[in-house]
Write a protein that holds these residues in place. Structure first.
Motif, PDB file in Angstrom:
ATOM      1  N   ILE A 169      34.987  -8.849 112.893  1.00 34.37           N
ATOM      2  CA  ILE A 169      35.314  -9.659 111.722  1.00 34.37           C
ATOM      3  C   ILE A 169      36.176 -10.830 112.188  1.00 34.37           C
ATOM      4  CG2 ILE A 169      36.350  -9.673 109.425  1.00 34.37           C
ATOM      5  CD1 ILE A 169      36.027  -6.590 109.456  1.00 34.37           C
ATOM      6  N   VAL A 210      40.868  -6.273 104.442  1.00 29.49           N
ATOM      7  CA  VAL A 210      39.480  -6.130 104.902  1.00 29.49           C
ATOM      8  C   VAL A 210      38.919  -4.731 104.646  1.00 29.49           C
ATOM      9  CG1 VAL A 210      39.725  -7.937 106.637  1.00 29.49           C
ATOM     10  CG2 VAL A 210      40.140  -5.568 107.283  1.00 29.49           C
ATOM     11  N   GLN A 211      39.800  -3.746 104.448  1.00 33.03           N
ATOM     12  CA  GLN A 211      39.325  -2.381 104.223  1.00 33.03           C
ATOM     13  C   GLN A 211      38.951  -2.111 102.765  1.00 33.03           C
ATOM     14  OE1 GLN A 211      42.410   0.212 105.735  1.00 33.03           O
ATOM     15  NE2 GLN A 211      41.507   0.284 107.785  1.00 33.03           N
ATOM     16  N   ASP A 249      37.392  -2.660  99.198  1.00 36.96           N
ATOM     17  CA  ASP A 249      36.275  -3.377  98.593  1.00 36.96           C
ATOM     18  C   ASP A 249      36.764  -4.142  97.361  1.00 36.96           C
ATOM     19  OD1 ASP A 249      33.935  -4.302  97.485  1.00 36.96           O
ATOM     20  OD2 ASP A 249      32.911  -2.358  97.496  1.00 36.96           O
ATOM     21  N   GLU A 276      34.157 -12.729 104.809  1.00 42.61           N
ATOM     22  CA  GLU A 276      33.087 -12.324 105.715  1.00 42.61           C
ATOM     23  C   GLU A 276      32.761 -10.837 105.542  1.00 42.61           C
ATOM     24  OE1 GLU A 276      31.950 -11.825 110.449  1.00 42.61           O
ATOM     25  OE2 GLU A 276      34.007 -12.336 109.866  1.00 42.61           O
ATOM     26  N   LYS A 277      33.817 -10.021 105.454  1.00 40.60           N
ATOM     27  CA  LYS A 277      33.605  -8.576 105.332  1.00 40.60           C
ATOM     28  C   LYS A 277      32.943  -8.221 104.000  1.00 40.60           C
ATOM     29  CE  LYS A 277      33.969  -4.138 106.011  1.00 40.60           C
ATOM     30  NZ  LYS A 277      35.278  -3.464 106.072  1.00 40.60           N
ATOM     31  N   TRP A 278      33.300  -8.924 102.940  1.00 41.36           N
ATOM     32  CA  TRP A 278      32.791  -8.604 101.598  1.00 41.36           C
ATOM     33  C   TRP A 278      32.105  -9.829 101.006  1.00 41.36           C
ATOM     34  CZ3 TRP A 278      33.114  -3.575 101.114  1.00 41.36           C
ATOM     35  CH2 TRP A 278      34.156  -2.887 101.739  1.00 41.36           C
ATOM     36  N   ILE A 295      41.037  -6.174 114.067  1.00 43.81           N
ATOM     37  CA  ILE A 295      40.060  -6.706 113.109  1.00 43.81           C
ATOM     38  C   ILE A 295      39.011  -7.528 113.844  1.00 43.81           C
ATOM     39  CG2 ILE A 295      39.769  -8.249 111.130  1.00 43.81           C
ATOM     40  CD1 ILE A 295      42.583  -7.384 110.230  1.00 43.81           C
TER      41      ILE A 295
END
Length: 399
Positions: free
Chosen positions: A41, A312-313, A315, A270-272, A36
């Motif tokens: 990320i 994190v994958q 949504d 952070e990712k979304w 990750i």
């Protein structure tokens, strides 16, 4: 050494993949954290308020981390006055290292932080000499300073007995501002009670070992708790100061699992970045294990073991914008947190018409700007499941 707050945790028999060969850093491999980080990320842009006791921010593990120690009028300075203040600062330093540690220590390797790019606001609100208003004061300051997540590993009976309502009020204010609140549940045989365990909307964290077994009581039976929401690695994890050096040592407990969960939420945020706090919570409890499954709950694993890869994958926008961690009979109630305030007499008639009890204000995390309203009638609170059995794949930490 495997000790936190005087509690020794005994790992149970292996029934799953054993990551213990990785030593105190086994959680990094088990949760595929390096992959990750390699994808860029790291929790950058996310602010985590850590509420704990003392801290030694100059240890090797925390060099280069973005840490601001916030002083509270209710507490003494949490920064250790001498470098060898292990008893006062090992807990807070270890907790912070599991979020932003750089992987080094005085002995070479050290704790690897789950979200090393995150900004830390550190509050010594759990020092024994703090007065009774330290927790609400810390949360209020964290909100004002733009915290996205509040993480608290610990508590004591004084706080549980005297601050239940102020604690609930502080959590309610955080939730209204889109701030996630993560707290560790008491360890088995612990002398303290969880101040936030029965406060609605809080992510209550318990721990598992390197074989995905729940941490156990001294008699070998798994820990259970009526308020557990999620479990994460927390047995034989990398820490500092437990052997009275600032080299890497091991420690165990729900206190260790709590910053793991806070760090994972930072990675997901952070990712979304467009996901709401409620959607991030939905994603946290729905993406336990390695495969999709219906929500289930047990007194041992809660909704399952947090899975970093899936978190994190997936949504979070696919999930309802509804906080799923409310239970009947506890405070604050859902309506107390999310119902629109009554309009004041000075408000214009058209404003009153648009701000009645049929709408909800939603605010950006860390800010006060109301961005959208949602009809109360559309809100469905997901009650904690008191069913039997563990959610499908909940004992698998890998993605």
């Amino acid at each position: 050494m495997v000790c936190v707050l005087g509690v020794v945790l005994v790992p149970s028999a292996a029934v799953a993949q054993d990551f213990s060969a990785g030593g105190p850093l086994w959680y990094v491999d088990a949760m595929k954290i390096q992959a990750i980080h390699d994808a860029g990320i790291t929790g950058e842009g996310v602010t985590i308020a850590v509420l704990d006791a003392g801290i030694s921010p100059d240890v090797a593990t925390l060099r280069g981390a973005d840490i601001e120690v916030r002083q509270l009028a209710q507490c003494p300075d949490p920064v250790a006055s001498v470098p060898t203040a292990f008893e006062a600062s090992s807990h807070g330093t270890s907790v912070t290292s599991l979020i932003v540690g750089n992987g080094s220590s005085d002995s070479g390797s050290g704790p690897v932080g789950i979200a090393p790019g995150a900004r830390i606001l550190y509050y010594g609100a759990l020092q024994a000499s703090c007065d009774g208003n330290a927790f609400p004061a810390a949360v209020a300051d964290a909100i004002a300073e733009g915290a996205d997540i509040v993480s608290m590993s610990g508590g004591n009976t004084r706080l549980a007995d005297e601050l239940s309502q102020p604690a609930a009020d502080a959590v309610a204010e955080a939730l209204r501002g889109g701030v996630l609140v993560v707290a560790g549940l008491p360890n088995a045989d612990s002398v303290w009670e969880g101040e936030l365990g029965e406060v609605n909307g809080v992510v209550n964290v318990a721990s598992v070992d390197a074989m995905a077994h729940a941490a156990t009581r001294r008699d070998g039976s798994p820990m259970t708790n009526d308020d557990v929401d999620i479990v994460a690695p927390g047995v034989d994890l990398a820490g500092l100061g437990w052997d009275r050096t600032w080299g890497m040592s091991t420690w165990s407990g729900n206190s260790a699992a709590t910053p793991i969960v806070a760090g994972l939420l930072a990675l997901a945020k952070e990712k979304w970045p467009d996901a709401t706090a409620s959607q991030l919570l939905q994603s946290l409890i729905r993406n336990t294990g390695s495969t999709p499954h219906e929500l289930e709950w047990t007194r041992t694993f809660g909704h399952g073991i947090a899975n970093a890869t899936r978190l994190v994958q997936e949504d979070p926008a696919q999930y309802p914008d509804e906080n799923p961690l409310f239970t009947d009979g506890q405070s604050p109630t859902f309506d107390e947190v999310y119902s629109a305030p009554e309009p004041s007499a000075s408000e214009a008639p058209n404003a009153q018409a648009n701000a009645g009890p049929g709408v909800l204000p939603w605010a950006l995390a860390g800010g006060g700007a109301v961005v959208v309203v949602v009809a109360v009638t559309l809100i469905l609170v997901i009650r904690r499941r008191r069913g039997r059995g563990v959610a499908t794949g909940s004992r698998d930490m890998l993605g």
